[in-house]
Design an enzyme around this catalytic site. Structure first.
Site, mmCIF file in Angstrom:
data_model
loop_
_atom_site.group_PDB
_atom_site.id
_atom_site.type_symbol
_atom_site.label_atom_id
_atom_site.label_comp_id
_atom_site.label_asym_id
_atom_site.label_seq_id
_atom_site.Cartn_x
_atom_site.Cartn_y
_atom_site.Cartn_z
ATOM 1 N N ARG A 274 0.874 -1.180 0.000
ATOM 2 C CA ARG A 274 0.000 0.000 0.000
ATOM 3 C C ARG A 274 0.909 1.228 0.000
ATOM 4 O O ARG A 274 1.295 1.736 1.049
ATOM 5 C CB ARG A 274 -0.900 -0.028 1.238
ATOM 6 C CG ARG A 274 -1.808 1.171 1.404
ATOM 7 C CD ARG A 274 -2.716 0.942 2.614
ATOM 8 N NE ARG A 274 -3.594 2.052 2.899
ATOM 9 C CZ ARG A 274 -3.320 3.034 3.736
ATOM 10 N NH1 ARG A 274 -2.171 3.065 4.379
ATOM 11 N NH2 ARG A 274 -4.200 4.003 3.949
ATOM 12 N N SER B 297 -12.567 -3.075 -0.273
ATOM 13 C CA SER B 297 -12.864 -2.541 1.061
ATOM 14 C C SER B 297 -14.356 -2.275 1.204
ATOM 15 O O SER B 297 -14.977 -1.769 0.266
ATOM 16 C CB SER B 297 -12.211 -1.169 1.263
ATOM 17 O OG SER B 297 -10.837 -1.240 1.162
ATOM 18 N N LYS C 38 -5.289 5.750 9.298
ATOM 19 C CA LYS C 38 -5.965 6.333 8.141
ATOM 20 C C LYS C 38 -7.117 7.195 8.635
ATOM 21 O O LYS C 38 -7.808 6.822 9.584
ATOM 22 C CB LYS C 38 -6.484 5.175 7.273
ATOM 23 C CG LYS C 38 -7.336 5.625 6.131
ATOM 24 C CD LYS C 38 -7.727 4.494 5.207
ATOM 25 C CE LYS C 38 -8.676 5.086 4.182
ATOM 26 N NZ LYS C 38 -8.871 4.311 3.026
HETATM 27 C C1 LIG Z 1 -7.233 -5.479 3.513
HETATM 28 C C2 LIG Z 1 -7.522 -4.045 3.314
HETATM 29 N N1 LIG Z 1 -8.693 -3.553 3.677
HETATM 30 C C3 LIG Z 1 -8.977 -2.259 3.503
HETATM 31 C C4 LIG Z 1 -8.061 -1.411 2.937
HETATM 32 C C5 LIG Z 1 -8.377 0.009 2.654
HETATM 33 O O1 LIG Z 1 -8.324 0.193 1.266
HETATM 34 P P1 LIG Z 1 -8.860 1.538 0.592
HETATM 35 O O2 LIG Z 1 -10.273 1.698 0.985
HETATM 36 O O3 LIG Z 1 -8.473 1.454 -0.821
HETATM 37 O O4 LIG Z 1 -8.059 2.662 1.290
HETATM 38 P P2 LIG Z 1 -6.504 2.915 1.167
HETATM 39 O O5 LIG Z 1 -5.808 1.699 1.660
HETATM 40 O O6 LIG Z 1 -6.184 3.174 -0.265
HETATM 41 O O7 LIG Z 1 -6.273 4.082 2.060
HETATM 42 C C6 LIG Z 1 -6.851 -1.959 2.577
HETATM 43 N N2 LIG Z 1 -5.883 -1.208 2.028
HETATM 44 N N3 LIG Z 1 -6.599 -3.267 2.764
HETATM 45 C C1 LIG Z 2 -6.037 1.223 5.465
HETATM 46 C C2 LIG Z 2 -7.232 0.949 6.287
HETATM 47 N N1 LIG Z 2 -8.434 0.667 5.725
HETATM 48 C C3 LIG Z 2 -9.362 0.469 6.645
HETATM 49 C C4 LIG Z 2 -10.768 0.177 6.342
HETATM 50 O O1 LIG Z 2 -11.580 0.071 7.253
HETATM 51 O O2 LIG Z 2 -11.034 0.044 5.160
HETATM 52 S S1 LIG Z 2 -8.804 0.622 8.217
HETATM 53 C C5 LIG Z 2 -7.266 0.957 7.655
HETATM 54 C C6 LIG Z 2 -6.110 1.204 8.556
HETATM 55 C C7 LIG Z 2 -5.638 -0.061 9.228
HETATM 56 O O3 LIG Z 2 -4.538 0.236 9.984
HETATM 57 P P1 LIG Z 2 -4.385 -0.230 11.482
HETATM 58 O O4 LIG Z 2 -4.236 -1.713 11.483
HETATM 59 O O5 LIG Z 2 -3.096 0.441 11.933
HETATM 60 O O6 LIG Z 2 -5.535 0.264 12.267
#
Ligand SMILES: Cc1ncc(COP(=O)(O)OP(=O)(O)O)c(N)n1
Ligand SMILES: Cc1nc(C(=O)O)sc1CCOP(=O)(O)O
Length: 494
Positions: A321, A390, A419
């Protein structure tokens, strides 16, 4: 005295003595959605499953008395409008709504399932003029949409235009439902628009004669879901699932069409609609390969270096990512990630950059909901890449389900610092619900604010994969954390 917690929804509609539609269907729906239902009865109909025998419109004073009694003590969070039998009723309701600021769902009831007239001639014009401008959502079926527009809707292709025209008449948004015209690929397709954006919700074509009360149930389920705090798009998805479940479980009680069943919150994926921006094409949809088993521990990292470091530990699913590279540097990072995946026989998903992922023949891509608007989904499927999507809400799950991806990510389970999130945490009970609905058909992963301690309760929901950023990349000893997390996943799988 305990304070009020239960949302209040009013149904302004007619009574159906047969118990399948009208006020009776609305109250059964409200009960299933755990909202308190209040009623303003606009007419008493004498009907059974065969016919509407008699209609007695509520006298003006009685109508006004009901409204006033509720207004002074049980104000509505949401109002659902059903049968409004004559101009007097429409005018009085419209007058009341002038001072009402909550959400209004209007089911423009005109004819019963058995063919009985429930709205007098000429009332439709009055409804268009006085009520439509105060409706946040109108839920006509095809024949009601035709009556409102005073023209025939001849095919699925004309529905989008019809919906836009109804919005142009003053309703804030409209969903046109049901009818034989909307069957395609053995699904029924409903179209929603607010005049700016639009989408189709496609659900199973349920073969039953027991459809009495479908429209009332749909509109009251939307009203109840909105009163429960769901966004309109989520409410549409939930309500369509509720009606599909009700049709599937419906039984004939009299000699004619039986009532839609009211059996609680929808639980089965087969009842949930899928979403698409455009009218679903005839024929099969793109197919994505499966993920070859459960994803297990799923670290989400921002460099190929991290991928190399974690694959050595035995991680079998990982995501690159990257948010700060572009051009050749980005391509090189993706190339290295893909090569590492091959070397360690691991699933490496590339976030966002689906074109480069296709060119470099990655194992898969992960896309967010905004990415779905711009990505060429058919091209990803044709290239044989896995797709992960997602999701954060009912509407987003319907959208993911419309694509039949290789896996669905559910988040955020807890609040996350990795995020900025426009969504509240879904929580463990909702994750458990998703596992129940989706787990039989989809590979799943849970994400958002999950650390080692929380991973245990997350895995107890039955989800077989946890995705995480900070718990691994911010750990003092990432290798030790990964070992512990992999052991937790293995234990959960046995
Ligand atoms: C496994 C997984 N789940 C959710 C996310 C979030 O993806 P997305 O909504 O594309 O947001 P960004 O990662 O681009 O900020 C993910 N990366 N992986
Ligand atoms: C990149 C991302 N996507 C999300 C979703 O809900 O789609 S939560 C998330 C952040 C996950 O990071 P952490 O494990 O540090 O909380």
């Amino acid at each position: 005295m305990a304070s009020r917690k239960k949302p209040i929804v009013w149904s302004i509609a007619g009574s159906d003595s047969g118990g399948g539609a009208g006020i009776q269907a609305d109250l059964a729906t409200f009960h299933n959605f755990a909202v308190h239902g209040c009623t303003v009865i606009t007419a008493i109909t004498a009907q059974n499953s065969f016919a509407v025998g008699h209609v007695s419109v509520t006298p003006r004073r009685t109508l006004a008395a009901q409204i006033n009694a509720l207004d002074s003590d049980l104000p509505a969070d949401v109002i659902k409008l059903g049968m409004l039998a004559d101009e007097g009723v429409v005018s009085m309701v419209a007058k009341y709504l002038e001072g009402y600021i909550g959400f209004v769902v209007c089911d423009p009831v005109m004819v019963s399932t058995s063919g009985g007239e429930l709205m007098a001639t000429g009332v439709c014009e009055c409804l268009i003029e006085k009520l439509l401008p105060r409706c946040d959502l109108l839920t006509p079926n095809l024949s009601e949409a035709e009556a409102i527009l005073n023209r025939k809707i001849k095919g699925l292709d004309e529905i989008e235009r019809a919906a836009a025209d109804i919005v142009a008449l003053g309703a804030r948004s409209v969903i046109i439902t049901g009818g034989h015209l909307t069957a395609r690929n053995n699904e029924r397709h409903d179209y929603w628009t607010d005049g700016i954006e639009g989408f189709w919700l496609s659900g199973a074509n349920i073969d039953t004669l027991n459809t009495h009360g479908t429209g009332c149930t749909f509109s009251s389920a939307i009203a109840a879901a909105i009163a429960r705090g769901y966004d309109l798009r989520d409410a549409l998805v939930i309500a369509k699932a509720y009606v599909s479940q009700g049709l599937r479980m419906a039984v004939q009680l009299g000699g004619g069409p039986g009532p839609v069943a009211h059996v609680g919150w929808p639980q089965r994926l087969a009842d949930f609609p899928s979403f698409s921006r455009r009218l679903p094409a005839l024929g099969p949809r793109p197919v994505f390969p499966s993920c070859d088993g459960e994803l297990g521990l799923y670290p989400v990292v921002d460099s190929a270096d991290w991928i190399a470091r974690l694959l050595v530990c035995g991680v079998k699913t990982i995501q690159l990512r990257v948010k700060n590279l572009q051009g050749e540097a980005l391509r090189k990072e993706i190339q290295r990630a893909v090569a590492l995946g091959r070397e360690y026989n691991a699933r490496v998903f590339i976030n966002d950059f689906w074109k480069i992922a296709i060119e470099e023949q990655a194992y898969g891509v992960h896309l967010g909901q905004e990415d779905l608007d711009v990505a060429d989904i058919a091209m990803i499927a044709k290239a044989g890449l896995r797709l992960g999507v997602s999701t954060h809400t009912y509407y987003e799950v319907a959208r993911a389900h419309g694509l039949r991806p290789s896996y669905i990510a559910i988040g955020p389970v807890y609040s996350t610092t990795s995020k900025q999130m426009p969504f509240s945490p879904q929580g463990v009970p909702q994750l458990r619900r998703w596992v129940g609905i989706l787990g039989g058909d989809y590979t799943l992963t849970a994400i958002g604010g999950i650390d080692i301690k929380r991973a245990k309760e997350v895995l107890r929901t039955g989800v077989r994969s946890v995705a995480m950023i900070s718990a691994i990349t911010q750990a003092e000893d990432p290798e030790a954390v990964v070992a512990e997390l992999m052991a937790l996943h293995e234990a959960a799988a046995t």
